[in-house]
Design a protein around this motif. Structure first.
Motif, PDB file in Angstrom:
ATOM      1  N   PRO A 357     -77.663 -32.644  30.017  1.00 37.54           N
ATOM      2  CA  PRO A 357     -78.208 -33.086  28.663  1.00 37.54           C
ATOM      3  C   PRO A 357     -78.320 -34.727  28.569  1.00 37.54           C
ATOM      4  N   THR A 358     -77.442 -35.304  29.251  1.00 34.05           N
ATOM      5  CA  THR A 358     -77.343 -36.834  28.839  1.00 34.05           C
ATOM      6  C   THR A 358     -78.504 -37.362  29.833  1.00 34.05           C
ATOM      7  N   VAL A 359     -79.098 -36.899  30.713  1.00 34.29           N
ATOM      8  CA  VAL A 359     -80.169 -37.467  31.726  1.00 34.29           C
ATOM      9  C   VAL A 359     -81.448 -36.698  31.192  1.00 34.29           C
ATOM     10  N   GLY A 360     -81.624 -35.827  30.061  1.00 34.14           N
ATOM     11  CA  GLY A 360     -82.845 -35.267  29.864  1.00 34.14           C
ATOM     12  C   GLY A 360     -83.208 -34.007  30.463  1.00 34.14           C
ATOM     13  N   MET A 361     -82.169 -33.348  31.070  1.00 32.57           N
ATOM     14  CA  MET A 361     -82.559 -31.852  31.634  1.00 32.57           C
ATOM     15  C   MET A 361     -82.341 -30.960  30.511  1.00 32.57           C
ATOM     16  N   ASP A 362     -83.381 -29.984  30.453  1.00 33.25           N
ATOM     17  CA  ASP A 362     -83.326 -29.063  29.448  1.00 33.25           C
ATOM     18  C   ASP A 362     -82.507 -27.718  29.844  1.00 33.25           C
ATOM     19  N   LEU A 363     -81.364 -27.380  29.566  1.00 34.84           N
ATOM     20  CA  LEU A 363     -81.030 -26.253  30.064  1.00 34.84           C
ATOM     21  C   LEU A 363     -81.481 -24.876  29.580  1.00 34.84           C
ATOM     22  N   SER A 364     -82.267 -25.138  28.670  1.00 39.13           N
ATOM     23  CA  SER A 364     -83.078 -23.916  28.182  1.00 39.13           C
ATOM     24  C   SER A 364     -84.274 -23.503  28.987  1.00 39.13           C
ATOM     25  N   ASP A 365     -84.695 -24.446  29.918  1.00 36.18           N
ATOM     26  CA  ASP A 365     -85.792 -24.173  30.688  1.00 36.18           C
ATOM     27  C   ASP A 365     -85.516 -23.330  32.179  1.00 36.18           C
ATOM     28  N   PRO A 366     -86.104 -22.172  32.294  1.00 36.82           N
ATOM     29  CA  PRO A 366     -85.623 -21.626  33.571  1.00 36.82           C
ATOM     30  C   PRO A 366     -85.939 -22.252  34.793  1.00 36.82           C
ATOM     31  N   MET A 367     -87.001 -22.896  34.975  1.00 40.79           N
ATOM     32  CA  MET A 367     -87.168 -23.759  36.056  1.00 40.79           C
ATOM     33  C   MET A 367     -85.950 -24.761  36.504  1.00 40.79           C
ATOM     34  N   VAL A 368     -85.308 -25.181  35.225  1.00 39.75           N
ATOM     35  CA  VAL A 368     -84.199 -26.265  35.558  1.00 39.75           C
ATOM     36  C   VAL A 368     -82.942 -25.268  36.161  1.00 39.75           C
ATOM     37  N   TRP A 369     -82.827 -24.225  35.458  1.00 39.77           N
ATOM     38  CA  TRP A 369     -81.613 -23.152  36.058  1.00 39.77           C
ATOM     39  C   TRP A 369     -82.091 -22.796  37.442  1.00 39.77           C
ATOM     40  N   LEU A 370     -83.506 -22.549  37.735  1.00 34.70           N
ATOM     41  CA  LEU A 370     -83.696 -22.226  39.281  1.00 34.70           C
ATOM     42  C   LEU A 370     -83.325 -23.495  40.220  1.00 34.70           C
ATOM     43  N   THR A 371     -83.614 -24.704  39.744  1.00 36.80           N
ATOM     44  CA  THR A 371     -83.320 -25.912  40.448  1.00 36.80           C
ATOM     45  C   THR A 371     -81.953 -26.320  40.922  1.00 36.80           C
ATOM     46  N   ILE A 372     -81.203 -25.980  39.755  1.00 35.12           N
ATOM     47  CA  ILE A 372     -79.795 -26.125  39.889  1.00 35.12           C
ATOM     48  C   ILE A 372     -79.096 -25.107  40.827  1.00 35.12           C
ATOM     49  N   ILE A 373     -79.483 -23.973  40.529  1.00 40.07           N
ATOM     50  CA  ILE A 373     -78.990 -22.558  41.478  1.00 40.07           C
ATOM     51  C   ILE A 373     -79.506 -22.985  42.813  1.00 40.07           C
ATOM     52  N   GLY A 374     -80.578 -23.146  43.280  1.00 41.23           N
ATOM     53  CA  GLY A 374     -81.354 -23.449  44.184  1.00 41.23           C
ATOM     54  C   GLY A 374     -80.405 -24.504  45.159  1.00 41.23           C
ATOM     55  N   THR A 375     -80.184 -25.626  44.602  1.00 43.46           N
ATOM     56  CA  THR A 375     -79.343 -26.760  44.845  1.00 43.46           C
ATOM     57  C   THR A 375     -77.981 -26.377  45.182  1.00 43.46           C
ATOM     58  N   ILE A 376     -77.234 -25.749  44.341  1.00 44.75           N
ATOM     59  CA  ILE A 376     -76.005 -25.111  44.337  1.00 44.75           C
ATOM     60  C   ILE A 376     -75.777 -24.388  45.738  1.00 44.75           C
ATOM     61  N   VAL A 377     -76.814 -23.486  46.100  1.00 42.04           N
ATOM     62  CA  VAL A 377     -76.800 -22.305  47.379  1.00 42.04           C
ATOM     63  C   VAL A 377     -76.730 -23.136  48.454  1.00 42.04           C
ATOM     64  N   ILE A 378     -77.834 -24.221  48.677  1.00 41.82           N
ATOM     65  CA  ILE A 378     -77.792 -24.989  49.686  1.00 41.82           C
ATOM     66  C   ILE A 378     -76.671 -25.800  50.142  1.00 41.82           C
ATOM     67  N   SER A 379     -76.155 -26.503  48.840  1.00 41.85           N
ATOM     68  CA  SER A 379     -75.215 -27.507  48.961  1.00 41.85           C
ATOM     69  C   SER A 379     -73.820 -26.717  49.393  1.00 41.85           C
ATOM     70  N   SER A 380     -73.820 -25.516  49.174  1.00 42.67           N
ATOM     71  CA  SER A 380     -72.593 -24.534  49.638  1.00 42.67           C
ATOM     72  C   SER A 380     -72.414 -24.189  51.068  1.00 42.67           C
ATOM     73  N   PHE A 381     -73.167 -25.021  51.666  1.00 43.52           N
ATOM     74  CA  PHE A 381     -72.934 -24.797  53.045  1.00 43.52           C
ATOM     75  C   PHE A 381     -72.296 -26.226  53.491  1.00 43.52           C
ATOM     76  N   GLY A 382     -70.930 -25.802  54.269  1.00 45.58           N
ATOM     77  CA  GLY A 382     -70.166 -26.884  54.789  1.00 45.58           C
ATOM     78  C   GLY A 382     -69.196 -27.391  53.737  1.00 45.58           C
ATOM     79  N   VAL A 383     -68.696 -26.632  52.895  1.00 47.88           N
ATOM     80  CA  VAL A 383     -67.698 -27.225  52.113  1.00 47.88           C
ATOM     81  C   VAL A 383     -66.407 -26.966  52.829  1.00 47.88           C
ATOM     82  N   ALA A 384     -65.602 -27.663  52.861  1.00 50.50           N
ATOM     83  CA  ALA A 384     -64.361 -27.972  53.586  1.00 50.50           C
ATOM     84  C   ALA A 384     -63.252 -26.750  53.004  1.00 50.50           C
TER      85      ALA A 384
END
Length: 459
Positions: A357-384
């Protein structure tokens, strides 16, 4: 004099834990006894001397020999464990078709569950009104933020495709030495190539392949023995780590972060429940499952090391849960670097929800959720698999989404407390992947799974 007396008591506790080992007290009991005494001892040190005093600093310098030494030994084991376990999985699989099915199913469980974990993290953060929350910043947090910002600067100009490309090893010796943040996944990729090459050699030159298989089996036996020696240090190492965590943490900071800690554990518990529902969906008894997995989950919780838990993880799957050997090795090894539900799913997602919310991301927007979740999934590769994985995953996510990283540094005071729960969840996810895959492919040994005497114990 205070330092000497305190360290003398510390040594006496170590001798007491050694005495318990001599009397053959159950390993898991000794680990939790070390954990409990460490919490109490650390709190006493802070109450007597304060968290920032020179006396406490001097005491912890000596305590760190045991605590940080134990963590270093665990880190020493991660790369050999990944390489030997994954290559051994290839030497034990029957047919390349089965190999593809095993790999696909294991990865599917890991990736799908980390996406679900991300959804849970977002939901719980909103439920606890953490979106836009502010936390008090002390000296420790300020220092941690400076460190995080330095780390962020190292990957600031790296795009997500470039980060994915960095997983591919260009100098395997560099990755075997663990010199890159993505070294774990690079070793996984290299090990997979070695395994596939073995299968090709086995088809054309079975005699040469048999020598290689014997060598890998021998290495596995040696590495497993080294692991046993290191795991015997767990009661002492965990005792020292908890002394440090409690003595150096500010109680005021812990109170300030209490809502986040509670929210994180609510999310972790919900994810464990979802794991149980997945088991029910595949007609696997979750009560039997958790009874048999309790030892390795308890070790993961207290040690905060997915990598250190790998041998127990694989042993639990094969000897207690009836998962066939190749699937267990695939699930345990992939779970170290891919799709960790706690460190790469729930934790970074909750941090994103706080800052969004401090950078203007609207967490009530489904597209914001999809963006976050997609980023999380891809970033989950290579965790120590040992320490720092959640921070690295969070940095990747925040860098991709263009978010300020200060919130990651603010978590320094509660990091050890949350890390225990999320590590147990990470390990459970990899075991779940093995059990579900084995069940789907019809290779789960139901007799072993349903046998209450089929248990594992480290000692």
């Amino acid at each position: 004099m205070a330092v000497i007396i305190t360290l003398a008591i510390f040594v006496l506790v170590l001798l007491f834990l050694n005495r318990l080992a001599g009397k053959h007290v159950k390993y898991s009991n000794r680990v939790f006894i070390g954990l409990g005494i460490g919490i109490v001892f650390g709190i006493i040190i802070q109450l007597l001397f304060g968290s920032d005093s020179s006396t406490t600093t001097t005491i912890l310098d000596w305590v760190n020999i045991i605590g940080n030494g134990y963590v270093s030994f665990l880190q020493m084991l991660v790369v050999p464990l990944i390489f030997v376990s994954l290559v051994r999985a290839f030497t034990r699989v029957e047919g390349e078709n089965n190999l593809g099915k095993i790999g696909f199913n294991v990865l599917a469980v890991l990736i799908i569950t980390v996406a679900v974990a991300s959804i849970i993290g977002l939901s719980i953060a909103l439920l606890f009104n953490l979106d836009g929350a502010e936390f008090t910043q002390g000296a420790a947090e300020t220092a941690r933020i400076a460190y995080i910002q330095e780390r962020q600067a190292e990957i600031a100009d790296t795009t997500l495709p470039q980060q994915i490309l960095s997983f591919i090893p260009t100098n395997i010796f560099e990755d075997l030495a663990g010199l890159r943040q993505s070294s774990n996944i690079a070793v996984v990729i290299f090990s997979a190539f070695v395994g596939v090459a073995y299968l090709g050699v086995a088809r054309k030159h079975p005699e040469e392949a048999s020598y290689f298989k014997k060598m890998i089996d021998m290495l596995d036996a040696i590495v497993s023995r080294i692991v046993t020696l290191v795991l015997r240090m767990a009661p002492y190492g965990i005792f020292a780590l908890m002394v440090k965590a409690m003595a150096s943490s500010s109680f005021q900071a812990l109170l300030n972060m209490a809502t986040f800690v509670i929210a994180a554990y609510v999310a972790i518990i919900i994810m464990f429940a979802i794991h149980a529902l997945i088991l029910v969906g595949f007609k696997v008894n979750p009560i039997n499952y958790f009874k048999k997995a309790s030892s390795v989950l308890g070790f993961a919780f207290t040690s905060r090391s997915s990598g250190g838990a790998l041998p127990m993880n694989i042993q639990t799957q094969t000897e207690a849960l009836g998962v066939e050997d190749a699937t267990a090795n695939f699930a345990g090894t992939f779970g170290l670097s891919i799709g960790q539900n706690g460190c790469a799913g729930i934790y970074p997602t909750m941090l994103v929800a706080i800052v969004a919310p401090t950078v203007g991301m609207d967490l009530s927007d489904p597209m914001v959720w999809l963006t976050i979740i997609g980023t999380i999934v891809i970033s989950s590769f290579g965790v120590a698999g040992v320490g720092g994985g959640a921070t690295f995953a969070s940095l990747i996510v925040f860098g991709t989404l263009g978010l300020p990283v200060e919130i990651i540094g603010l978590m320094v005071s509660i990091e050890p407390i949350i890390d225990m729960g999320r590590t147990a969840l990470n390990v459970n996810d990899s075991i779940l992947a093995g059990v579900v895959t084995s069940k789907r492919l019809g290779t789960l040994n139901e007799e072993v799974f349903n046998n209450p005497d089929a248990q594992i114990e480290v000692g």
